[in-house]
Design an enzyme around this catalytic site. Structure first.
Site, PDB file in Angstrom:
ATOM      1  N   LYS A 156       3.192   0.747  15.995  1.00  0.00           N
ATOM      2  CA  LYS A 156       4.358   0.733  15.101  1.00  0.00           C
ATOM      3  C   LYS A 156       4.416   2.007  14.248  1.00  0.00           C
ATOM      4  O   LYS A 156       5.462   2.593  14.051  1.00  0.00           O
ATOM      5  CB  LYS A 156       4.264  -0.490  14.180  1.00  0.00           C
ATOM      6  CG  LYS A 156       5.465  -0.670  13.270  1.00  0.00           C
ATOM      7  CD  LYS A 156       5.335  -1.949  12.456  1.00  0.00           C
ATOM      8  CE  LYS A 156       6.503  -2.144  11.506  1.00  0.00           C
ATOM      9  NZ  LYS A 156       6.277  -3.223  10.552  1.00  0.00           N
ATOM     10  N   GLN A 157       3.244   2.417  13.727  1.00  0.00           N
ATOM     11  CA  GLN A 157       3.234   3.531  12.769  1.00  0.00           C
ATOM     12  C   GLN A 157       1.867   4.191  12.773  1.00  0.00           C
ATOM     13  O   GLN A 157       0.887   3.600  13.221  1.00  0.00           O
ATOM     14  CB  GLN A 157       3.528   2.985  11.380  1.00  0.00           C
ATOM     15  CG  GLN A 157       2.454   2.058  10.857  1.00  0.00           C
ATOM     16  CD  GLN A 157       2.970   1.128   9.768  1.00  0.00           C
ATOM     17  OE1 GLN A 157       3.500   0.066  10.050  1.00  0.00           O
ATOM     18  NE2 GLN A 157       2.809   1.548   8.522  1.00  0.00           N
TER      19      GLN A 157
ATOM     20  N   TRP B 271       0.833  -1.217   0.000  1.00  0.00           N
ATOM     21  CA  TRP B 271       0.000   0.000   0.000  1.00  0.00           C
ATOM     22  C   TRP B 271       0.862   1.261   0.000  1.00  0.00           C
ATOM     23  O   TRP B 271       0.356   2.358  -0.225  1.00  0.00           O
ATOM     24  CB  TRP B 271      -0.924   0.013   1.223  1.00  0.00           C
ATOM     25  CG  TRP B 271      -0.212   0.247   2.538  1.00  0.00           C
ATOM     26  CD1 TRP B 271       0.935  -0.366   2.970  1.00  0.00           C
ATOM     27  CD2 TRP B 271      -0.555   1.175   3.563  1.00  0.00           C
ATOM     28  NE1 TRP B 271       1.299   0.099   4.213  1.00  0.00           N
ATOM     29  CE2 TRP B 271       0.398   1.048   4.602  1.00  0.00           C
ATOM     30  CE3 TRP B 271      -1.596   2.091   3.717  1.00  0.00           C
ATOM     31  CZ2 TRP B 271       0.348   1.803   5.778  1.00  0.00           C
ATOM     32  CZ3 TRP B 271      -1.646   2.843   4.895  1.00  0.00           C
ATOM     33  CH2 TRP B 271      -0.677   2.699   5.901  1.00  0.00           C
ATOM     34  N   ASP B 272       2.153   1.113   0.246  1.00  0.00           N
ATOM     35  CA  ASP B 272       3.075   2.253   0.242  1.00  0.00           C
ATOM     36  C   ASP B 272       2.847   3.103  -1.005  1.00  0.00           C
ATOM     37  O   ASP B 272       2.897   4.329  -0.967  1.00  0.00           O
ATOM     38  CB  ASP B 272       4.537   1.770   0.211  1.00  0.00           C
ATOM     39  CG  ASP B 272       4.889   0.808   1.341  1.00  0.00           C
ATOM     40  OD1 ASP B 272       3.995   0.063   1.778  1.00  0.00           O
ATOM     41  OD2 ASP B 272       6.054   0.788   1.764  1.00  0.00           O
TER      42      ASP B 272
ATOM     43  N   GLU C 184       0.987  -2.332  12.640  1.00  0.00           N
ATOM     44  CA  GLU C 184       1.227  -3.783  12.682  1.00  0.00           C
ATOM     45  C   GLU C 184       1.608  -4.275  14.075  1.00  0.00           C
ATOM     46  O   GLU C 184       1.898  -5.457  14.247  1.00  0.00           O
ATOM     47  CB  GLU C 184       2.306  -4.157  11.658  1.00  0.00           C
ATOM     48  CG  GLU C 184       1.845  -3.916  10.233  1.00  0.00           C
ATOM     49  CD  GLU C 184       2.871  -4.338   9.184  1.00  0.00           C
ATOM     50  OE1 GLU C 184       4.011  -4.671   9.549  1.00  0.00           O
ATOM     51  OE2 GLU C 184       2.522  -4.321   7.989  1.00  0.00           O
TER      52      GLU C 184
HETATM   53  C1  BGC Z   1       5.137  -1.411   7.344  1.00  0.00           C
HETATM   54  C2  BGC Z   1       4.094  -1.537   6.264  1.00  0.00           C
HETATM   55  C3  BGC Z   1       4.746  -1.290   4.924  1.00  0.00           C
HETATM   56  C4  BGC Z   1       5.914  -2.232   4.723  1.00  0.00           C
HETATM   57  C5  BGC Z   1       6.665  -1.975   3.435  1.00  0.00           C
HETATM   58  C6  BGC Z   1       6.262  -2.381   7.066  1.00  0.00           C
HETATM   59  O1  BGC Z   1       7.256  -2.212   8.026  1.00  0.00           O
HETATM   60  O2  BGC Z   1       4.584  -1.703   8.610  1.00  0.00           O
HETATM   61  O3  BGC Z   1       3.072  -0.584   6.476  1.00  0.00           O
HETATM   62  O4  BGC Z   1       3.817  -1.475   3.922  1.00  0.00           O
HETATM   63  O5  BGC Z   1       6.814  -2.063   5.788  1.00  0.00           O
HETATM   64  O6  BGC Z   1       7.209  -0.692   3.427  1.00  0.00           O
END
Ligand code: BGC
Length: 799
Positions: free
Chosen positions: A626-627, A387-388, A514
């Site tokens: 996490k984010q 999804w980035d 996550e």
């Molecule tokens: C992130 C995801 C992201 C992926 C690839 C992971 O560490 O939690 O949101 O899509 O990295 O960049």
């Protein structure tokens, strides 16, 4: 934000320069990181910045977007519906390496006596250049200059110019230009961000050709190798044409076998006389075309390269970049109040350009593929698309390169059949896009942080909606977009359920965070799903009123019944969004607020990222993030939150956010700007924009963080300039820091280009090409007509 700090760098690694990244000295210890920083690519082909001689190398990588090997995922304990097939981008045949011997002494960067050294990525010419002076054991001084380029105009073409001059004596010089395909080594990798399943000989040798013998037919010193991937059966052909210019007597020969080929030139070099080798390199890949054809295509590209010549390739590259910077540059002018402020602003200008340049390198010719999480600068995350792209990169493309945005959305559209299959497999209706993939099939082996991120469906639709609002490309919306809308909306209503008459809930999902997995009613997911459903309803209604033919075609293709559309509307209207009245905040999901707090005070810096040091279950039972998750919802869907609720939510969730993902800083930063938490905003800004150039997360060696690169554009445009663009309504609320005198950038909107020039006291808007545009500047309406600049005063100017 809990940890991320800029790692300290040896001074002068990157002297400040607005257009170049320059390495003034050779630092052995920085080799892995520099391979990423100095990688070059065009979105189809990428080469890591390994030194020309191939050593020392951390990962001597050359990658082709979408060229992957598949392998069976082996689970200790199987379960129905788990992703079956891993997919990993392949490190293809290396064509970069040129070995150099002077009087039989091998040039080895690691041990050579270097009298001077400079390496430089030039973002205006799109070249990687190196110049060094080597003193051999016999005291001979050898000047070596090289330039490497991956062409933007010619998708399948790269080239290297390598020049050797022994300055102070005659010498015997041997230059060996090599092509090599090596088996994968067994790796013992415990970092889930890197792990891949490739072992042994992935590329099986096929045709190889050496055209040195056919000078009379016009083929000169040309070598072609071709391979097929062992399991995915994708064909690869690559070739190198050599041109040599020597003022001294020389001999040359070629060797060529399945996995190795070389062109060797031996020169009795006279002092001060340069030996110039130019390599034209071409790669072609296909999963349908036969190898014989691919080899011919390689040769055609090489013929073209020869006819363009080195200077022709350089000048097309320069022109391409002139165009790119004209439309995509962000210009920052410093205040000259203090040297420090000036220096910091100049450094900022450099890093912003570096980040934009990395986006270009990952995307320029990614016409039939997505953009891997690391672009083509490394193999981490296995070359997968996440999804980035839609949430972190599409905004940049939509506003600066809409054709790229469209290609990326089309790529998702072409995945729709695989997504339909995946939904069926999970007993869902419609289509479920894969969380991570190359070929359209789900490749995430860890479903709690993979398949459970159903929000990918809505992320794609969010990007589609923004694309249509900004470009006005209704044709794409009605033809391809509408079908994606139908299938994603279907997925949401079959995933969720009505709890009583008036509450639609979505259970067992993972939001962007996550560190909190498989929960009920994640706010981000529910709100984005609601948007997905509402947009689907709106577009079907619109088709039904204005374009019945399109609707008839769509209904026929998708077997859509209008009662389904009613159901989507009912689900959207009744979507449940958890809110804690007493605390005045949203709960990130139904259970988040009932969990224990993470003990941040007793978590030392070396325990981050937490995912490398704690079992997922331990992380999941705590309030630790996490984010950006809820904070991301507040940015993407800002109008659905009051200012007060945004503040309360941010105040609660920001301290719980580790920023263990590079996707976090930009969004936390943008929201901090919006809420006036400027000190915090700048901290996020700093760790966001310098993520790779200063190796903030400590893993730049594995490749550039492409979402971070897109995030840094967002930090400038949505953060400092305070742009918002929900539902196609454009507004700005600039917050220029004192050190910056002006910030300028351009946005493509419909047929026009909006130029924004922010200064301390005023902002000037200029619409080029379009006819008119209405926007809001700090809540005040601004009506623009073409070519007439309008200057408006900035309120809330800080001293
Ligand atoms: C992130 C995801 C992201 C992926 C690839 C992971 O560490 O939690 O949101 O899509 O990295 O960049």
């Amino acid at each position: 934000m809990r940890q991320q700090k800029r790692l300290s760098l040896p001074k002068n690694v990157y002297p400040v320069d607005p257009w170049r990244i320059v390495e003034k000295q050779y630092y052995r210890s920085l080799t892995p990181r520099m391979e990423t920083i100095f990688s070059i690519g065009n979105g189809y082909l990428g080469m890591r910045g390994v030194s020309d001689e191939g050593k020392p190398a951390f990962e001597n990588g050359t990658f082709i977007n979408g060229f992957y090997e598949k392998w069976p995922i082996v689970y200790g304990e199987e379960a129905y519906g788990f992703a079956r097939t891993g997919q990993t981008i392949v490190n293809v045949t290396d064509t970069k390496t040129i070995r150099l011997y002077v009087d039989d002494e091998c040039f080895d960067l690691d041990i050579a006596n270097l009298l001077c050294f400079e390496r430089m990525l030039d973002m205006r010419t799109g070249t990687l250049q190196r110049e060094l002076l080597w003193e051999t054991a016999l005291g001979k001084q050898v000047l070596v200059r090289s330039t490497r380029i991956v062409s933007y105009d010619y998708k399948h073409l790269a080239a290297i110019a390598y020049e050797v001059t022994v300055l102070n004596a005659d010498a015997s010089v041997v230059i060996s230009s090599e092509m090599r395909n090596e088996p994968y080594k067994q790796v013992n990798e415990s970092d889930p961000r890197k792990a891949n399943g490739l072992r042994g000989q992935v590329l099986v040798p096929q045709i190889h050709r050496d055209r040195f013998a056919h000078l009379s037919q016009g083929y000169r010193r040309r070598i072609v190798l071709s391979h097929t991937t062992r399991n995915s059966k994708i064909n690869l052909a690559c070739g190198v044409e050599h041109k040599i210019e020597v003022g001294s007597p020389y001999e040359c020969k070629t060797e060529c076998e399945g996995n190795f080929a070389r062109f060797v030139v031996t020169v009795n070099a006279q002092a001060g006389v340069a030996i110039k080798l130019t390599k034209y390199i071409s790669y072609h890949t296909s999963n349908s075309d036969i190898l014989e054809n691919l080899c011919s295509r390689v040769e055609s590209t090489l013929d073209k390269a020869v006819s363009l010549g080195w200077s022709g390739i350089l000048s097309s590259q320069k022109q391409y970049l002139d165009d790119f910077w004209r439309g995509s540059d962000i210009q920052i002018e410093a205040n000259f109040d203090s040297l420090e402020a000036y220096y910091q602003t100049a450094e900022l200008q450099q890093v912003i350009r570096f980040n934009l340049f990395q986006i270009l390198q990952a995307s320029a010719r990614a016409e039939e593929t997505g953009i891997p999480a690391k672009g083509l600068s490394g193999q981490a995350y296995e070359g997968h698309y996440f999804w980035d792209t839609e949430i972190y990169l599409l905004p940049f493309f939509i506003y600066t390169a809409p054709h790229s945005a469209k290609n990326l959305l089309k790529f998702r559209y072409r995945m729709l059949d695989a997504a339909r299959k995946r939904a069926q497999e999970l007993n869902l209706k419609g289509a479920l896009f894969p969380w991570r993939t190359i070929n359209g099939e789900e490749a995430s082996a860890y479903y709690p942080a993979g398949t459970a991120q159903y929000h990918i469906n809505a992320d794609i639709i969010y990007a589609l909606k923004k694309y249509v609002e900004v470009t006005g490309d209704e044709d794409f919306l009605y033809r391809e977009g509408a079908e994606m809308l139908v299938e994603t909306a279907r997925m949401w209503v079959s995933l969720g359920s009505f709890q009583g008459e008036d509450r639609f809930e979505i259970h067992n999902v993972t939001g962007p965070d996550e560190y909190t997995a498989v929960v009920n009613n994640n706010v981000y997911t529910n709100m984005m799903a609601r948007l997905n459903l509402q947009y689907a309803v709106r577009i079907i209604e619109l088709l039904s009123e204005n374009y019945p033919d399109y609707l008839a075609f769509l209904r026929d293709k998708t077997k859509l019944s209008m009662s389904e559309v009613k159901e989507w509307k009912r689900a959207a209207d009744r979507m449940y969004i958890p809110f804690e009245e007493e605390m005045g905040i949203h709960s990130q999901d139904d259970s988040f607020l009932s969990k224990k707090f993470w003990d941040f005070d007793n978590t030392p810096a070396d325990k981050y990222p937490l995912l490398l040091h704690f079992h997922p279950l331990e992380i999941y039972r705590h309030q630790v993030i996490k984010q950006a998750d809820l904070v991301l919802a507040m940015f993407l869907l800002g109008s659905e939150f009051s200012l007060q609720s945004k503040k309360h939510n941010f105040d609660y969730y920001d301290p719980l956010t580790t920023g263990d993902s590079s996707l976090s800083a930009a969004v936390q930063g943008i929201m901090a700007f919006e809420l006036g938490y400027l000190e915090k905003a700048w901290q996020y800004f700093d760790s966001g924009v310098f993520i790779d150039l200063h190796d903030v997360a400590g893993n730049t060696k594995d490749g550039c963080h492409m979402a971070g690169m897109g995030g840094s554009w967002m930090l400038m445009v949505y953060g400092i300039a305070g742009m918002r663009d929900e539902d196609g309504i454009l507004s700005f609320d600039p917050k220029l820091p004192h050190d910056i005198q002006s910030l300028r950038f351009a946005l493509k909107i419909g047929d026009g280009i909006l130029r924004v020039d922010i200064k301390k006291n005023s902002t000037t808007y200029l619409l080029e090409q379009g006819s008119e545009l209405v926007l809001y500047h700090q809540k005040q309406g601004v009506n623009l007509t073409a070519d007439i600049p309008l200057m408006v005063v900035n309120s809330n100017v800080r001293a």
